[in-house]
Enzyme design. Structure first.
Site, PDB file in Angstrom:
ATOM      1  N   CYS A 111     135.371  -5.064  31.434  1.00 24.22           N
ATOM      2  CA  CYS A 111     135.188  -6.043  32.504  1.00 24.22           C
ATOM      3  C   CYS A 111     135.296  -7.458  31.960  1.00 24.22           C
ATOM      4  O   CYS A 111     135.041  -7.726  30.792  1.00 24.22           O
ATOM      5  CB  CYS A 111     133.850  -5.773  33.154  1.00 24.22           C
ATOM      6  SG  CYS A 111     133.076  -7.162  33.916  1.00 24.22           S
TER       7      CYS A 111
ATOM      8  N   CYS B  15     140.873 -31.280   1.807  1.00 25.24           N
ATOM      9  CA  CYS B  15     141.388 -29.926   1.587  1.00 25.24           C
ATOM     10  C   CYS B  15     142.915 -29.896   1.552  1.00 25.24           C
ATOM     11  O   CYS B  15     143.500 -29.272   0.671  1.00 25.24           O
ATOM     12  CB  CYS B  15     140.874 -29.000   2.683  1.00 25.24           C
ATOM     13  SG  CYS B  15     139.067 -28.911   2.733  1.00 25.24           S
TER      14      CYS B  15
ATOM     15  N   CYS C 165     108.227   6.101  28.098  1.00 25.75           N
ATOM     16  CA  CYS C 165     108.284   7.375  27.399  1.00 25.75           C
ATOM     17  C   CYS C 165     109.155   7.199  26.161  1.00 25.75           C
ATOM     18  O   CYS C 165     110.083   6.381  26.138  1.00 25.75           O
ATOM     19  CB  CYS C 165     108.806   8.484  28.304  1.00 25.75           C
ATOM     20  SG  CYS C 165     110.578   8.439  28.654  1.00 25.75           S
TER      21      CYS C 165
ATOM     22  N   CYS D   5     128.361 -18.955  -4.644  1.00 23.33           N
ATOM     23  CA  CYS D   5     127.814 -17.653  -4.262  1.00 23.33           C
ATOM     24  C   CYS D   5     126.932 -17.132  -5.394  1.00 23.33           C
ATOM     25  O   CYS D   5     127.377 -17.043  -6.545  1.00 23.33           O
ATOM     26  CB  CYS D   5     128.936 -16.666  -3.965  1.00 23.33           C
ATOM     27  SG  CYS D   5     128.344 -15.007  -3.550  1.00 23.33           S
TER      28      CYS D   5
ATOM     29  N   CYS E 206     106.445   6.077  33.090  1.00 25.34           N
ATOM     30  CA  CYS E 206     107.482   5.360  32.353  1.00 25.34           C
ATOM     31  C   CYS E 206     108.194   4.393  33.295  1.00 25.34           C
ATOM     32  O   CYS E 206     108.619   4.774  34.391  1.00 25.34           O
ATOM     33  CB  CYS E 206     108.475   6.351  31.744  1.00 25.34           C
ATOM     34  SG  CYS E 206     109.890   5.571  30.944  1.00 25.34           S
TER      35      CYS E 206
ATOM     36  N   CYS F  34     134.900 -24.259  -1.368  1.00 28.76           N
ATOM     37  CA  CYS F  34     134.729 -25.380  -0.438  1.00 28.76           C
ATOM     38  C   CYS F  34     134.304 -24.824   0.907  1.00 28.76           C
ATOM     39  O   CYS F  34     134.940 -23.912   1.440  1.00 28.76           O
ATOM     40  CB  CYS F  34     136.038 -26.151  -0.312  1.00 28.76           C
ATOM     41  SG  CYS F  34     136.045 -27.388   1.021  1.00 28.76           S
TER      42      CYS F  34
END
Length: 474
Positions: free
Chosen positions: A445, A360, A253, A339, A230, A347
């Site tokens: 991190c 808009c 493995c 949809c 492996c 929009c």
């Protein structure tokens, strides 16, 4: 017991010790049995099927075995050869007849000695050369019917595979007392599900399909019995507990590869479900992933992989309804989208109910006027809007009522929600410097990996310096 009987018994015992149970089956009640002979193939051996103008070629390592059914007469081996039937799915009757005649010639050449093992060795090592089959086996075409094509009978070539279309030829000598009737070939009825599967294929397509299935089964058996190291845990395992990735050939493995895939899927990094070998971009097949992680995680893997693919398509947007969120293909010529699941028209720019070709912000102001009467427009600058909202949020009850009368209560509440969302995004997310996707970090991190483009970057602190001591998660 005479000499012939003793030699027959010794030969059958020798065959039983040489071949395994999958190759030699003896009939204990009489001197007869069946031998399955696997022909040795040269490297790069190819099976070819021509269908009209289409030529299908497959490189294989194993062909289904030849079946040698035999019965030893009373005077074998001294004066009579074995009575036998030679059966094969991928040879024509003419080819089988030539092999049958050659086996009888071998008996004559050996001068009255036991011959079954010599027959097996000839069929195994020299049959293809004898038939002038070098590196290519061309299967008979269904357009040409006759005695040279495989017959329609079905024989049990190998109990571990599906039944195969077969041709057969019987070994017979002249009528001088040296010949005998051949044994009948064992047959079985195909399973009902097999009939349904094969009903739409031609005989040659069925034969090709079952040759490929047999080849895959035998390659898996060889793999299962081979020892591998492996590449993750560097321990040695039999292939039966390992997985080999078909794209690159690397072997791991099952436990290591399963854990690797589970971690990636659980964390949502489905694009990282690849070969664990360094610098290898190959991926396990969906079937391998499912067998490694189980149904539940595979469902998540399948869904996230589809989501990742859709995210990379520029013409795909998502329904803004929280109860839906389905993928929608937008029209490039406009800003409208519908949809297909919840039938919500919106929009694609502002993600609100579709407002026609108007911009808009203008539509938002017009909508407030239409719904609540004549109101003043909101300030055009961001600073002006922020000052107005601060005034509204911190003002007295009377001040709020005045602002609501002036600008409209709904527009103020909607604008507050939008500003708060923008502030949250500005505070808690950053754009990937490579693909500009919004990235959220919940600790860890500062060295991040973008979940979309997989590029590395540092999470910048407010002061523009990398933050430390936190863990990234996407």
């Amino acid at each position: 017991m005479n000499t012939d009987s003793e030699e027959q018994e010794d030969e059958l015992l020798a065959l039983d010790s040489i071949f395994g149970s999958g190759e030699f089956v003896r009939n204990e009640s009489k001197s007869s049995g069946e031998i399955r002979v696997s022909v040795e193939l040269p490297a790069n051996f190819t099976v070819v099927l021509k269908e009209g103008q289409t030529l299908r070629k497959y490189e294989i390592s194993f062909l289904p075995p030849l079946l040698l059914n035999f019965e030893l007469p009373e005077h074998y081996p001294s004066s009579s050869p074995p009575s036998f039937t030679l059966t094969c799915s991928w040879l024509t009757n003419t080819q089988l007849s030539a092999l049958t005649a050659q086996l009888l010639d071998l008996y004559q050449a050996l001068g009255g000695t036991v011959v079954l093992f010599s027959w097996v060795q000839f069929l195994k090592e020299d049959a293809l050369t004898f038939l002038d089959i070098q590196n290519v086996l061309e299967l008979p075409n269904d357009e040409y019917e006759g005695q040279d094509t495989p017959s329609a009978s079905v024989s049990e070539a190998n109990p571990s595979t599906s039944s195969l279309l077969s041709s057969s030829s019987s070994g017979e000598l002249d009528q001088t007392g040296q010949g005998a009737a051949s044994l009948p070939v064992p047959t079985r009825e195909p399973l009902q599900t097999e009939d349904e599967i094969l009903s739409g294929l031609t005989p040659s397509q069925i034969l090709m399909s079952q040759i490929l299935i047999y080849n895959a089964d035998q390659k898996q058996k060889v793999f299962d019995g081979t020892v591998f190291e492996c590449s993750v845990c560097f321990m040695v395992f039999l292939g039966s507990v390992c997985v080999q990735l078909s794209e690159c050939g690397h072997v791991f493995c099952r436990a290591c590869l399963a854990e690797f895939c589970k971690v990636q899927i659980t964390e949502g990094n489905v694009e990282a479900v690849t070969c664990p070998q360094a610098d290898c971009t190959a991926s396990p097949t969906p079937a391998q992933v499912k067998s490694l992680v189980g149904d539940d995680l595979f469902s998540r893997y399948d869904r996230l992989l589809l989501q990742s693919s859709l995210d990379q398509m520029p013409d795909v947007v998502y329904c803004p309804r929280l109860s839906c969120g389905s993928a929608v293909i937008r029209e490039q010529s406009g800003t409208a989208a519908l949809c297909s699941v919840c039938r919500f028209a919106f929009c694609v720019t502002c993600r609100k109910t579709y407002h026609g070709p108007d911009d808009c912000m203008g539509k938002k102001q017009q909508t407030v006027t239409d719904d609540q009467g004549d109101h003043m427009n909101l300030p055009e600058s961001h600073e002006g809007i922020k000052a107005l909202l601060d005034d509204y949020a911190n003002g007295s009850k009377e001040r709020k009522q005045l602002l609501e009368k002036r600008y409209g209560q709904r527009i103020l509440l909607v604008t507050v929600e939008e500003i708060m969302s923008e502030q949250w995004l500005a505070t808690n997310t950053q754009n990937c410097p490579h693909c500009y996707s919004k990235i959220q970090r919940d600790g860890g991190c500062s060295l991040m990996t973008c979940s979309r483009c997989r590029e590395l970057f540092y999470w910048a602190s407010v002061a523009g310096r990398p933050a430390k001591g936190s863990r990234g998660h996407f």
